[in-house]
Design an enzyme around this catalytic site. Structure first.
Site, short mmCIF file in Angstrom:
data_model
loop_
_atom_site.label_atom_id
_atom_site.label_comp_id
_atom_site.label_asym_id
_atom_site.label_seq_id
_atom_site.Cartn_x
_atom_site.Cartn_y
_atom_site.Cartn_z
N ASN A 8 67.30 20.72 39.68
CA ASN A 8 68.15 21.29 38.63
C ASN A 8 68.60 22.67 39.10
O ASN A 8 67.84 23.63 39.04
CB ASN A 8 67.34 21.39 37.32
CG ASN A 8 68.13 22.06 36.21
OD1 ASN A 8 69.34 22.25 36.32
ND2 ASN A 8 67.44 22.42 35.13
N GLU A 96 66.61 25.57 27.98
CA GLU A 96 67.61 26.65 28.04
C GLU A 96 68.82 26.32 27.17
O GLU A 96 69.45 27.22 26.62
CB GLU A 96 68.00 26.90 29.51
CG GLU A 96 66.88 27.64 30.24
CD GLU A 96 66.81 27.39 31.73
OE1 GLU A 96 67.78 26.87 32.31
OE2 GLU A 96 65.76 27.70 32.33
N GLU A 172 58.33 19.67 30.00
CA GLU A 172 58.47 21.03 30.56
C GLU A 172 57.96 22.06 29.55
O GLU A 172 58.72 22.48 28.66
CB GLU A 172 59.95 21.32 30.84
CG GLU A 172 60.60 20.39 31.83
CD GLU A 172 61.77 21.07 32.53
OE1 GLU A 172 61.69 21.24 33.76
OE2 GLU A 172 62.75 21.44 31.86
N GLY A 178 60.23 28.68 35.38
CA GLY A 178 60.68 29.88 36.09
C GLY A 178 59.68 31.01 36.07
O GLY A 178 60.01 32.15 36.43
N SER A 210 57.87 25.51 37.23
CA SER A 210 57.33 26.16 38.44
C SER A 210 56.73 25.18 39.44
O SER A 210 55.67 25.43 40.03
CB SER A 210 56.30 27.24 38.05
OG SER A 210 56.92 28.22 37.25
P1 PGA Z 1 61.57 25.94 37.42
O1 PGA Z 1 62.60 25.24 36.39
O2 PGA Z 1 61.19 24.91 38.44
O3 PGA Z 1 62.35 27.08 38.01
O4 PGA Z 1 60.39 26.38 36.63
C1 PGA Z 1 62.37 23.94 35.92
C2 PGA Z 1 63.44 23.57 34.93
O5 PGA Z 1 63.86 24.41 34.13
O6 PGA Z 1 63.90 22.43 34.89
#
Ligand code: PGA
Length: 251
Positions: A8, A96, A172, A178, A210
Protein backbone atom coordinates in the site's frame (compact mmCIF):
# COMPACT_ATOMS: atom_id res chain seq x y z
CA UNK A 1 -3.69 -21.26 -0.97
CA UNK A 2 -1.07 -18.66 -1.89
CA UNK A 3 0.02 -16.09 0.66
CA UNK A 4 -1.05 -12.59 -0.22
CA UNK A 5 1.39 -9.72 0.18
CA UNK A 6 -0.14 -6.33 -0.55
CA UNK A 7 1.88 -3.14 -0.98
CA UNK A 8 0.00 0.00 0.00
CA UNK A 9 1.97 2.97 -1.29
CA UNK A 10 -0.56 5.46 0.13
CA UNK A 11 0.13 8.95 -1.33
CA UNK A 12 3.70 8.07 -2.38
CA UNK A 13 6.11 8.52 -4.09
CA UNK A 14 5.79 12.13 -5.22
CA UNK A 15 7.02 11.78 -8.82
CA UNK A 16 6.20 9.52 -11.77
CA UNK A 17 9.85 8.66 -12.28
CA UNK A 18 10.25 7.44 -8.69
CA UNK A 19 7.00 5.51 -9.03
CA UNK A 20 8.31 3.83 -12.18
CA UNK A 21 11.55 2.83 -10.49
CA UNK A 22 9.79 1.42 -7.46
CA UNK A 23 7.21 -0.35 -9.59
CA UNK A 24 9.87 -1.97 -11.78
CA UNK A 25 11.84 -3.14 -8.75
CA UNK A 26 8.70 -4.56 -7.12
CA UNK A 27 7.72 -6.19 -10.36
CA UNK A 28 11.12 -7.83 -10.68
CA UNK A 29 10.99 -9.05 -7.08
CA UNK A 30 7.54 -10.57 -7.51
CA UNK A 31 8.35 -12.41 -10.72
CA UNK A 32 8.62 -16.17 -10.41
CA UNK A 33 7.20 -16.41 -6.90
CA UNK A 34 5.24 -19.61 -6.56
CA UNK A 35 3.60 -19.43 -3.17
CA UNK A 36 3.01 -15.66 -2.96
CA UNK A 37 0.54 -13.46 -4.77
CA UNK A 38 1.78 -9.86 -4.84
CA UNK A 39 -0.63 -6.96 -5.10
CA UNK A 40 0.48 -3.37 -5.47
CA UNK A 41 -2.01 -0.67 -4.50
CA UNK A 42 -1.05 2.52 -6.27
CA UNK A 43 -2.24 6.12 -6.15
CA UNK A 44 -4.84 6.56 -8.93
CA UNK A 45 -2.67 8.62 -11.34
CA UNK A 46 -0.03 5.90 -11.40
CA UNK A 47 -2.50 3.14 -12.21
CA UNK A 48 -2.64 4.21 -15.85
CA UNK A 49 1.07 4.88 -16.32
CA UNK A 50 2.24 1.66 -14.76
CA UNK A 51 -0.51 -0.61 -16.03
CA UNK A 52 1.39 -1.32 -19.23
CA UNK A 53 4.13 -3.00 -17.23
CA UNK A 54 1.66 -5.35 -15.61
CA UNK A 55 2.54 -8.96 -15.87
CA UNK A 56 1.76 -12.29 -14.31
CA UNK A 57 2.82 -12.39 -10.71
CA UNK A 58 1.94 -8.80 -9.87
CA UNK A 59 -1.65 -7.60 -9.57
CA UNK A 60 -2.74 -4.01 -9.38
CA UNK A 61 -4.95 -2.53 -6.70
CA UNK A 62 -6.60 0.80 -5.92
CA UNK A 63 -6.50 2.32 -2.43
CA UNK A 64 -10.13 3.37 -2.38
CA UNK A 65 -13.15 3.48 -4.68
CA UNK A 66 -16.52 5.20 -4.85
CA UNK A 67 -19.88 3.41 -4.67
CA UNK A 68 -21.39 4.66 -7.95
CA UNK A 69 -20.13 3.76 -11.40
CA UNK A 70 -20.50 7.27 -12.88
CA UNK A 71 -22.10 10.62 -12.22
CA UNK A 72 -21.69 14.01 -10.59
CA UNK A 73 -19.18 13.06 -7.89
CA UNK A 74 -16.25 15.42 -8.29
CA UNK A 75 -12.94 13.84 -7.42
CA UNK A 76 -14.17 10.28 -7.16
CA UNK A 77 -13.10 7.15 -9.02
CA UNK A 78 -15.56 4.37 -9.78
CA UNK A 79 -15.32 0.57 -9.58
CA UNK A 80 -15.87 0.19 -13.33
CA UNK A 81 -13.11 2.73 -14.06
CA UNK A 82 -10.67 0.65 -12.00
CA UNK A 83 -11.84 -2.56 -13.59
CA UNK A 84 -11.41 -1.03 -17.05
CA UNK A 85 -7.76 -0.30 -16.26
CA UNK A 86 -7.05 -3.92 -15.46
CA UNK A 87 -7.13 -3.33 -11.71
CA UNK A 88 -8.11 -6.47 -9.81
CA UNK A 89 -8.06 -5.39 -6.18
CA UNK A 90 -9.13 -2.45 -4.06
CA UNK A 91 -8.52 -1.50 -0.43
CA UNK A 92 -11.70 -0.33 1.30
CA UNK A 93 -12.16 1.13 4.78
CA UNK A 94 -8.50 1.88 5.51
CA UNK A 95 -8.23 3.64 8.88
CA UNK A 96 -6.70 6.69 7.17
CA UNK A 97 -9.87 7.01 5.06
CA UNK A 98 -11.96 6.70 8.19
CA UNK A 99 -9.79 9.16 10.14
CA UNK A 100 -9.03 11.89 7.57
CA UNK A 101 -12.00 11.66 5.23
CA UNK A 102 -14.84 10.84 7.57
CA UNK A 103 -15.53 7.47 6.05
CA UNK A 104 -18.23 5.65 8.01
CA UNK A 105 -19.15 1.97 8.27
CA UNK A 106 -22.15 2.75 6.06
CA UNK A 107 -19.88 4.24 3.37
CA UNK A 108 -17.49 1.29 3.48
CA UNK A 109 -20.47 -0.99 3.06
CA UNK A 110 -21.66 0.85 -0.05
CA UNK A 111 -18.14 0.79 -1.48
CA UNK A 112 -17.70 -2.93 -0.82
CA UNK A 113 -21.01 -3.73 -2.49
CA UNK A 114 -20.18 -1.65 -5.58
CA UNK A 115 -16.64 -3.03 -5.86
CA UNK A 116 -17.73 -6.65 -5.63
CA UNK A 117 -20.54 -6.04 -8.09
CA UNK A 118 -18.01 -4.63 -10.57
CA UNK A 119 -15.89 -7.78 -10.21
CA UNK A 120 -13.12 -6.31 -8.05
CA UNK A 121 -11.59 -8.17 -5.13
CA UNK A 122 -11.75 -6.26 -1.86
CA UNK A 123 -9.23 -5.85 0.94
CA UNK A 124 -11.47 -4.68 3.75
CA UNK A 125 -9.56 -3.03 6.62
CA UNK A 126 -10.69 -3.28 10.21
CA UNK A 127 -8.93 -2.45 13.46
CA UNK A 128 -9.14 -0.67 16.78
CA UNK A 129 -7.57 2.54 18.07
CA UNK A 130 -5.16 2.50 21.01
CA UNK A 131 -7.83 3.92 23.27
CA UNK A 132 -10.37 1.30 22.25
CA UNK A 133 -7.81 -1.37 22.91
CA UNK A 134 -6.97 0.04 26.34
CA UNK A 135 -10.65 0.05 27.19
CA UNK A 136 -10.88 -3.62 26.19
CA UNK A 137 -13.14 -2.84 23.26
CA UNK A 138 -11.21 -4.51 20.44
CA UNK A 139 -13.68 -7.30 19.72
CA UNK A 140 -16.63 -4.94 20.04
CA UNK A 141 -15.07 -2.61 17.45
CA UNK A 142 -14.18 -5.44 15.09
CA UNK A 143 -17.66 -6.91 15.33
CA UNK A 144 -19.26 -3.53 14.53
CA UNK A 145 -16.92 -2.81 11.60
CA UNK A 146 -17.51 -6.25 10.11
CA UNK A 147 -21.27 -6.37 10.62
CA UNK A 148 -21.88 -2.82 9.44
CA UNK A 149 -19.29 -2.84 6.68
CA UNK A 150 -20.60 -6.05 5.17
CA UNK A 151 -24.28 -5.37 5.82
CA UNK A 152 -25.03 -4.50 2.22
CA UNK A 153 -23.27 -7.50 0.73
CA UNK A 154 -24.32 -10.21 3.13
CA UNK A 155 -28.04 -9.56 2.80
CA UNK A 156 -29.47 -11.55 1.18
CA UNK A 157 -27.37 -14.44 2.49
CA UNK A 158 -27.50 -16.05 -0.94
CA UNK A 159 -24.60 -13.73 -1.78
CA UNK A 160 -22.30 -15.20 0.85
CA UNK A 161 -20.41 -17.57 -1.48
CA UNK A 162 -19.73 -14.89 -4.06
CA UNK A 163 -18.67 -12.37 -1.43
CA UNK A 164 -16.40 -14.71 0.52
CA UNK A 165 -14.43 -15.48 -2.65
CA UNK A 166 -13.81 -11.82 -3.36
CA UNK A 167 -13.19 -10.53 0.13
CA UNK A 168 -10.02 -10.45 2.19
CA UNK A 169 -9.99 -8.94 5.67
CA UNK A 170 -6.97 -6.89 6.72
CA UNK A 171 -6.69 -6.64 10.48
CA UNK A 172 -4.80 -3.41 11.14
CA UNK A 173 -4.70 -2.17 14.73
CA UNK A 174 -4.55 1.59 14.15
CA UNK A 175 -1.85 2.17 16.75
CA UNK A 176 0.44 -0.22 14.87
CA UNK A 177 0.18 1.56 11.51
CA UNK A 178 3.34 3.46 10.63
CA UNK A 179 4.43 3.46 14.26
CA UNK A 180 7.20 0.87 14.18
CA UNK A 181 5.31 -0.97 16.93
CA UNK A 182 3.61 -4.06 15.61
CA UNK A 183 0.99 -6.28 17.21
CA UNK A 184 2.23 -9.70 18.35
CA UNK A 185 1.55 -12.55 15.89
CA UNK A 186 -0.28 -14.45 18.66
CA UNK A 187 -2.70 -11.56 19.27
CA UNK A 188 -3.26 -11.16 15.53
CA UNK A 189 -4.07 -14.85 15.31
CA UNK A 190 -6.62 -14.46 18.12
CA UNK A 191 -8.18 -11.46 16.35
CA UNK A 192 -8.24 -13.48 13.11
CA UNK A 193 -10.12 -16.29 14.86
CA UNK A 194 -12.62 -13.76 16.14
CA UNK A 195 -13.05 -12.28 12.66
CA UNK A 196 -13.65 -15.69 11.11
CA UNK A 197 -16.12 -16.60 13.84
CA UNK A 198 -18.00 -13.33 13.36
CA UNK A 199 -18.15 -13.81 9.60
CA UNK A 200 -19.03 -17.49 9.78
CA UNK A 201 -16.52 -18.56 7.15
CA UNK A 202 -12.76 -19.10 6.82
CA UNK A 203 -11.98 -15.65 5.42
CA UNK A 204 -8.46 -14.91 4.23
CA UNK A 205 -6.91 -12.65 6.85
CA UNK A 206 -4.00 -10.26 6.39
CA UNK A 207 -2.15 -8.45 9.12
CA UNK A 208 -1.16 -4.80 8.66
CA UNK A 209 0.78 -2.47 10.94
CA UNK A 210 4.54 -1.93 10.79
CA UNK A 211 5.21 -5.14 8.86
CA UNK A 212 8.87 -5.50 7.89
CA UNK A 213 11.36 -8.14 6.76
CA UNK A 214 12.16 -8.65 10.46
CA UNK A 215 8.67 -9.71 11.51
CA UNK A 216 6.87 -11.04 8.40
CA UNK A 217 7.93 -14.67 8.99
CA UNK A 218 6.42 -14.63 12.49
CA UNK A 219 3.03 -13.54 11.16
CA UNK A 220 3.00 -16.03 8.33
CA UNK A 221 3.84 -18.81 10.79
CA UNK A 222 0.41 -18.31 12.39
CA UNK A 223 -2.25 -20.64 11.09
CA UNK A 224 -4.91 -18.00 10.45
CA UNK A 225 -2.72 -15.27 8.95
CA UNK A 226 -2.61 -15.56 5.16
CA UNK A 227 -0.53 -12.52 4.32
CA UNK A 228 0.19 -8.88 5.03
CA UNK A 229 -0.77 -5.36 4.07
CA UNK A 230 2.50 -3.44 3.95
CA UNK A 231 2.70 0.35 4.01
CA UNK A 232 6.03 2.04 4.75
CA UNK A 233 8.19 -0.98 3.95
CA UNK A 234 6.65 -1.28 0.47
CA UNK A 235 8.23 2.06 -0.46
CA UNK A 236 11.73 0.68 0.02
CA UNK A 237 12.39 -1.63 -2.90
CA UNK A 238 15.04 -3.78 -1.20
CA UNK A 239 13.06 -4.15 1.99
CA UNK A 240 9.91 -5.10 0.12
CA UNK A 241 11.67 -7.69 -2.04
CA UNK A 242 13.13 -9.16 1.14
CA UNK A 243 9.58 -9.43 2.56
CA UNK A 244 8.49 -11.23 -0.62
CA UNK A 245 11.46 -13.61 -0.47
CA UNK A 246 10.77 -14.49 3.16
CA UNK A 247 7.06 -14.96 2.44
CA UNK A 248 7.89 -17.25 -0.47
CA UNK A 249 9.99 -19.46 1.81
CA UNK A 250 7.61 -19.56 4.78
CA UNK A 251 5.24 -22.51 5.47
P1 PGA B 1 2.56 0.46 7.72
O1 PGA B 1 1.12 0.71 7.04
O2 PGA B 1 3.08 -0.84 7.17
O3 PGA B 1 3.38 1.64 7.30
O4 PGA B 1 2.35 0.37 9.19
C1 PGA B 1 0.19 -0.33 6.90
C2 PGA B 1 -1.09 0.21 6.31
O5 PGA B 1 -1.51 1.31 6.66
O6 PGA B 1 -1.73 -0.44 5.49
Amino acid sequence: MKKLIVANWKMNPSSVSEAKRLFDATHAASRGLKSVETVICLPFPYLTGLEAARNRGLSLGGQDVFWENKGTYTGEVSPTMLKGLGVEWVIIGHSERRQFFGETDEMTSMKIRAAIKAGLKVIFCVGETLQERRLGKTTQVLRRQLKEGLKKVLKPTAQKGKVSNRLVIAYEPIWAIGSGVSETPESVDVAAAFIQKTLGWQARILYGGSVSSKNIANYLAMSRINGALVGGASLRAKEFSRILEIAERSK
